[in-house]
Design a protein around this motif. Structure first.
Motif, PDB file in Angstrom:
ATOM      1  N   ASP A 239       0.810  -1.219   0.000  1.00  0.00           N
ATOM      2  CA  ASP A 239       0.000   0.000   0.000  1.00  0.00           C
ATOM      3  C   ASP A 239       0.845   1.272   0.000  1.00  0.00           C
ATOM      4  O   ASP A 239       0.661   2.151  -0.849  1.00  0.00           O
ATOM      5  CB  ASP A 239      -0.948  -0.001   1.207  1.00  0.00           C
ATOM      6  N   LYS A 240       1.769   1.380   0.965  1.00  0.00           N
ATOM      7  CA  LYS A 240       2.605   2.580   1.056  1.00  0.00           C
ATOM      8  C   LYS A 240       3.497   2.715  -0.172  1.00  0.00           C
ATOM      9  O   LYS A 240       3.711   3.825  -0.679  1.00  0.00           O
ATOM     10  CB  LYS A 240       3.480   2.531   2.318  1.00  0.00           C
ATOM     11  N   TRP A 241       4.020   1.607  -0.644  1.00  0.00           N
ATOM     12  CA  TRP A 241       4.891   1.619  -1.829  1.00  0.00           C
ATOM     13  C   TRP A 241       4.156   2.152  -3.049  1.00  0.00           C
ATOM     14  O   TRP A 241       4.673   3.010  -3.767  1.00  0.00           O
ATOM     15  CB  TRP A 241       5.414   0.206  -2.066  1.00  0.00           C
ATOM     16  N   LEU A 242       2.923   1.670  -3.260  1.00  0.00           N
ATOM     17  CA  LEU A 242       2.150   2.140  -4.409  1.00  0.00           C
ATOM     18  C   LEU A 242       1.838   3.632  -4.303  1.00  0.00           C
ATOM     19  O   LEU A 242       1.929   4.367  -5.285  1.00  0.00           O
ATOM     20  CB  LEU A 242       0.845   1.349  -4.530  1.00  0.00           C
ATOM     21  N   GLU A 243       1.492   4.088  -3.110  1.00  0.00           N
ATOM     22  CA  GLU A 243       1.086   5.487  -2.950  1.00  0.00           C
ATOM     23  C   GLU A 243       2.278   6.439  -2.926  1.00  0.00           C
ATOM     24  O   GLU A 243       2.251   7.495  -3.558  1.00  0.00           O
ATOM     25  CB  GLU A 243       0.260   5.666  -1.665  1.00  0.00           C
ATOM     26  N   GLU A 244       3.325   6.077  -2.196  1.00  0.00           N
ATOM     27  CA  GLU A 244       4.421   7.014  -1.963  1.00  0.00           C
ATOM     28  C   GLU A 244       5.535   6.926  -3.013  1.00  0.00           C
ATOM     29  O   GLU A 244       6.168   7.936  -3.337  1.00  0.00           O
ATOM     30  CB  GLU A 244       5.013   6.791  -0.565  1.00  0.00           C
ATOM     31  N   THR A 245       5.772   5.723  -3.539  1.00  0.00           N
ATOM     32  CA  THR A 245       6.885   5.536  -4.475  1.00  0.00           C
ATOM     33  C   THR A 245       6.424   5.433  -5.929  1.00  0.00           C
ATOM     34  O   THR A 245       6.972   6.098  -6.814  1.00  0.00           O
ATOM     35  CB  THR A 245       7.691   4.270  -4.104  1.00  0.00           C
ATOM     36  N   VAL A 246       5.409   4.614  -6.168  1.00  0.00           N
ATOM     37  CA  VAL A 246       4.994   4.336  -7.543  1.00  0.00           C
ATOM     38  C   VAL A 246       4.157   5.465  -8.131  1.00  0.00           C
ATOM     39  O   VAL A 246       4.431   5.945  -9.239  1.00  0.00           O
ATOM     40  CB  VAL A 246       4.211   3.003  -7.610  1.00  0.00           C
ATOM     41  N   ASP A 247       3.144   5.896  -7.424  1.00  0.00           N
ATOM     42  CA  ASP A 247       2.196   6.872  -7.965  1.00  0.00           C
ATOM     43  C   ASP A 247       2.861   8.136  -8.507  1.00  0.00           C
ATOM     44  O   ASP A 247       2.527   8.577  -9.614  1.00  0.00           O
ATOM     45  CB  ASP A 247       1.154   7.220  -6.894  1.00  0.00           C
ATOM     46  N   PRO A 248       3.823   8.747  -7.786  1.00  0.00           N
ATOM     47  CA  PRO A 248       4.437   9.979  -8.322  1.00  0.00           C
ATOM     48  C   PRO A 248       5.198   9.765  -9.632  1.00  0.00           C
ATOM     49  O   PRO A 248       5.437  10.727 -10.367  1.00  0.00           O
ATOM     50  CB  PRO A 248       5.401  10.401  -7.202  1.00  0.00           C
ATOM     51  N   LEU A 249       5.579   8.507  -9.939  1.00  0.00           N
ATOM     52  CA  LEU A 249       6.372   8.237 -11.135  1.00  0.00           C
ATOM     53  C   LEU A 249       5.522   7.900 -12.354  1.00  0.00           C
ATOM     54  O   LEU A 249       6.049   7.771 -13.460  1.00  0.00           O
ATOM     55  CB  LEU A 249       7.339   7.072 -10.866  1.00  0.00           C
ATOM     56  N   MET A 250       4.213   7.778 -12.148  1.00  0.00           N
ATOM     57  CA  MET A 250       3.350   7.351 -13.245  1.00  0.00           C
ATOM     58  C   MET A 250       2.892   8.523 -14.113  1.00  0.00           C
ATOM     59  O   MET A 250       2.769   9.659 -13.636  1.00  0.00           O
ATOM     60  CB  MET A 250       2.132   6.617 -12.693  1.00  0.00           C
ATOM     61  N   ALA A 251       2.598   8.248 -15.375  1.00  0.00           N
ATOM     62  CA  ALA A 251       2.121   9.286 -16.306  1.00  0.00           C
ATOM     63  C   ALA A 251       0.682   9.670 -16.020  1.00  0.00           C
ATOM     64  O   ALA A 251       0.272  10.808 -16.243  1.00  0.00           O
ATOM     65  CB  ALA A 251       2.256   8.785 -17.741  1.00  0.00           C
ATOM     66  N   GLY A 252      -0.102   8.724 -15.532  1.00  0.00           N
ATOM     67  CA  GLY A 252      -1.516   8.970 -15.255  1.00  0.00           C
ATOM     68  C   GLY A 252      -1.888   8.582 -13.834  1.00  0.00           C
ATOM     69  O   GLY A 252      -1.039   8.221 -13.012  1.00  0.00           O
ATOM     70  N   LYS A 253      -3.186   8.612 -13.555  1.00  0.00           N
ATOM     71  CA  LYS A 253      -3.679   8.312 -12.226  1.00  0.00           C
ATOM     72  C   LYS A 253      -3.747   6.805 -12.006  1.00  0.00           C
ATOM     73  O   LYS A 253      -4.153   6.053 -12.886  1.00  0.00           O
ATOM     74  CB  LYS A 253      -5.075   8.918 -12.053  1.00  0.00           C
ATOM     75  N   ILE A 254      -3.317   6.351 -10.824  1.00  0.00           N
ATOM     76  CA  ILE A 254      -3.496   4.951 -10.454  1.00  0.00           C
ATOM     77  C   ILE A 254      -4.229   4.895  -9.111  1.00  0.00           C
ATOM     78  O   ILE A 254      -4.166   5.827  -8.315  1.00  0.00           O
ATOM     79  CB  ILE A 254      -2.161   4.174 -10.358  1.00  0.00           C
ATOM     80  N   ARG A 255      -4.951   3.813  -8.901  1.00  0.00           N
ATOM     81  CA  ARG A 255      -5.675   3.640  -7.630  1.00  0.00           C
ATOM     82  C   ARG A 255      -5.775   2.146  -7.349  1.00  0.00           C
ATOM     83  O   ARG A 255      -6.140   1.367  -8.228  1.00  0.00           O
ATOM     84  CB  ARG A 255      -7.072   4.257  -7.754  1.00  0.00           C
ATOM     85  N   SER A 256      -5.402   1.753  -6.135  1.00  0.00           N
ATOM     86  CA  SER A 256      -5.462   0.340  -5.753  1.00  0.00           C
ATOM     87  C   SER A 256      -6.603   0.104  -4.771  1.00  0.00           C
ATOM     88  O   SER A 256      -7.004   1.001  -4.032  1.00  0.00           O
ATOM     89  CB  SER A 256      -4.133  -0.120  -5.146  1.00  0.00           C
ATOM     90  N   PHE A 257      -7.091  -1.130  -4.789  1.00  0.00           N
ATOM     91  CA  PHE A 257      -8.159  -1.573  -3.886  1.00  0.00           C
ATOM     92  C   PHE A 257      -7.750  -2.948  -3.368  1.00  0.00           C
ATOM     93  O   PHE A 257      -7.617  -3.896  -4.149  1.00  0.00           O
ATOM     94  CB  PHE A 257      -9.502  -1.655  -4.624  1.00  0.00           C
ATOM     95  N   ARG A 258      -7.523  -3.044  -2.061  1.00  0.00           N
ATOM     96  CA  ARG A 258      -7.051  -4.302  -1.481  1.00  0.00           C
ATOM     97  C   ARG A 258      -7.945  -4.734  -0.332  1.00  0.00           C
ATOM     98  O   ARG A 258      -8.202  -3.975   0.590  1.00  0.00           O
ATOM     99  CB  ARG A 258      -5.599  -4.158  -0.991  1.00  0.00           C
ATOM    100  N   TYR A 259      -8.411  -5.976  -0.406  1.00  0.00           N
ATOM    101  CA  TYR A 259      -9.136  -6.589   0.705  1.00  0.00           C
ATOM    102  C   TYR A 259      -8.347  -7.833   1.098  1.00  0.00           C
ATOM    103  O   TYR A 259      -8.383  -8.846   0.414  1.00  0.00           O
ATOM    104  CB  TYR A 259     -10.559  -6.969   0.294  1.00  0.00           C
ATOM    105  N   ALA A 260      -7.579  -7.723   2.197  1.00  0.00           N
ATOM    106  CA  ALA A 260      -6.649  -8.784   2.616  1.00  0.00           C
ATOM    107  C   ALA A 260      -5.671  -9.039   1.467  1.00  0.00           C
ATOM    108  O   ALA A 260      -4.889  -8.162   1.115  1.00  0.00           O
ATOM    109  CB  ALA A 260      -7.399 -10.039   3.044  1.00  0.00           C
ATOM    110  N   ASP A 261      -5.722 -10.232   0.832  1.00  0.00           N
ATOM    111  CA  ASP A 261      -4.788 -10.505  -0.263  1.00  0.00           C
ATOM    112  C   ASP A 261      -5.455 -10.404  -1.631  1.00  0.00           C
ATOM    113  O   ASP A 261      -4.856 -10.783  -2.644  1.00  0.00           O
ATOM    114  CB  ASP A 261      -4.157 -11.890  -0.092  1.00  0.00           C
ATOM    115  N   ASP A 262      -6.665  -9.892  -1.673  1.00  0.00           N
ATOM    116  CA  ASP A 262      -7.373  -9.684  -2.949  1.00  0.00           C
ATOM    117  C   ASP A 262      -7.110  -8.251  -3.398  1.00  0.00           C
ATOM    118  O   ASP A 262      -7.563  -7.298  -2.760  1.00  0.00           O
ATOM    119  CB  ASP A 262      -8.881  -9.915  -2.736  1.00  0.00           C
ATOM    120  N   LEU A 263      -6.364  -8.095  -4.493  1.00  0.00           N
ATOM    121  CA  LEU A 263      -5.872  -6.772  -4.887  1.00  0.00           C
ATOM    122  C   LEU A 263      -6.100  -6.498  -6.364  1.00  0.00           C
ATOM    123  O   LEU A 263      -5.828  -7.356  -7.212  1.00  0.00           O
ATOM    124  CB  LEU A 263      -4.361  -6.686  -4.586  1.00  0.00           C
TER     125      LEU A 263
END
Length: 441
Positions: A239-263
């Motif tokens: 979660d933190k990796w996607l929001e803090e590290t990955v998202d700023p490097l992307m060309a467009g908007k990304i959004r993740s949805f995780r329920y336990a190990d269902d992502l």
């Protein structure tokens, strides 16, 4: 820790911990063991379900409760002198829903261990839930499967999406590394006794087919603590990796949805999805996790392209298949329906249950339990766009019951006309939308 405090005082302290964690995410906690006391553990005892399977010591909630005060005082005394050690977890294999012939391990703890784990869960939740990110939905207060489903639907409906990464983590609960998780906990928890008991829980081992297995990885599914521990691990790794590290490097908007190990990860641009999937493999490997490569897919899921006549794909999340269907205006829109494998697996379970109970219970009792099972199905799968699928499930389940009720004796109990009269007198649950995905249906 030995001082007896009223339960409401412990509750207040947990609320204070949650408040401090929410307002200062860098806050660390040096003293937690005083939160284990007779009154707080009595509250945990009251919350536990006495109908659950028993652990290796065969002690039930009723039996433990016969000398509850004495048992809890003894437990606290042992915890105070570091003499309490969790017993091995009994492993049972249960069928995996939607996957015929496949099982998953479920851990059953001794009842006393469940009490301690329940309190540990409450403490960890008060510390970590305030800092979990909005993308995390599983086993969190105030959130549910349907919260995740609605938020995912809203995003797909309102935002530009080209590709959805349907992530399948290989044996997530079973491969969580204890040492890595302990190091994560040490970032916020500085109470050595509390951490020692967490370690003892890890090292208690699993009793499987009479053999004790002690591993350096895995949290037992079925344990009170496993959901919060898994969320802590996924929070740091994903979660933190996607929001803090990955998202700023992307060309467009990304959004993740995780329920336990269902992502699932929704990407505005396909090129971002390719980069994320490649990076996710390396990220997981760093923490001794891995993707199930065969089941992790990049799904074309663009409403714009669907309306341009380009066929789009589908993906599954929490028992539902998300797809594009036509709205009343003739344009394509996001819809969802019960996942086909889940649909068939649940009908198979109805068939197996009906076959087993047809000669063991009275007709009205069988029918009452059957209707109760169907109510649970309607309440979970009764979402916008899915009423036809729910109706079909009830219809097929009803036909299965007709088949088996007619095999209660050598003579047929019902013809279809008589059965219909019985159903009219004792009706099935009403199909309705319990969870609206938008304002008006």
């Amino acid at each position: 820790m030995g001082t007896i405090e009223p339960q409401h005082k412990t509750r207040t302290k947990l609320t204070e911990i949650a408040w401090s964690s929410a307002h200062n995410p860098q806050q660390v906690y040096h003293s937690l063991m005083h939160l284990y006391n007779v009154e707080s553990l009595r509250g945990c005892f009251d919350q536990l379900d006495g109908k659950k399977a028993v652990g290796t010591d065969r002690v039930t909630k009723t039996q433990y409760g016969e000398k509850l005060q004495e048992n809890l005082e003894d437990l606290i005394a042992r915890m105070k002198r570091m003499a309490y050690r969790p017993a091995p977890v009994k492993e049972v294999l249960i069928p995996k829903e939607g996957k015929p012939g496949v099982t998953r391990p479920l851990g059953i703890c001794n009842f006393e261990d469940k009490i301690v784990q329940k309190k540990t869960q409450e403490i960890l939740e008060s510390i970590y839930d305030p800092i979990f990110l909005p993308c995390s939905y599983g086993f969190r207060p105030g959130k549910s499967c349907h919260t995740a489903i609605k938020d995912l639907y809203d995003h797909l409906y309102n935002e530009k999406v080209e590709t959805v990464i349907d992530v399948d983590l290989a044996n997530f609960f079973g491969t969580i590394d204890h040492k890595i998780l302990e190091n994560m906990l040490r970032m916020k928890i500085k109470d050595p006794k509390f951490l020692r008991y967490i370690n003892r829980m890890f090292k208690a081992g699993v009793l499987s087919h009479g053999e004790l297995n002690i591993s350096e990885e895995g949290v037992a599914q079925g344990s009170c603590c496993s959901p919060i521990l898994a969320n802590i691990f996924a929070h740091h790794v994903i979660d933190k990796w996607l929001e803090e590290t990955v998202d700023p490097l992307m060309a467009g908007k990304i959004r993740s949805f995780r329920y336990a190990d269902d992502l699932v990860i929704c990407c505005q641009y396909s090129k971002d999805a390719i980069r994320i999937k490649n990076a996710l493999n390396k990220r997981l490997a760093k923490y001794k996790l891995k993707l199930n490569e065969e089941k992790t897919r990049m799904v074309n899921f663009s409403r714009r392209r669907a309306n341009d006549g380009i066929k789009q794909e589908t993906f599954d999340f929490l028992g539902f298949t998300f797809y594009f269907g036509k709205s009343r205006s003739g344009r394509y829109t996001v819809k969802l329906k019960t996942n086909g494998k889940r649909f068939r697996a649940k009908l198979k379970r109805v068939n197996e249950w009906a076959r087993k109970v047809r000669n063991k219970l009275a007709l009205k009792e069988i029918w009452g339990i059957f209707c109760s099972k169907l109510r649970g199905h309607v309440q979970y799968y009764g979402v916008s766009f899915n009423t036809n699928r729910v109706s079909e499930f009830l219809h097929q389940a009803k036909r299965i019951m007709f088949k088996w009720l007619n095999r209660c004796s050598q003579r047929k109990s019902f013809n279809w006309k008589q059965f219909t009269l019985f159903v009219n007198k004792f009706p099935l649950p009403v199909v309705k939308v319990h969870h609206k995905l938008f304002g008006t249906i």
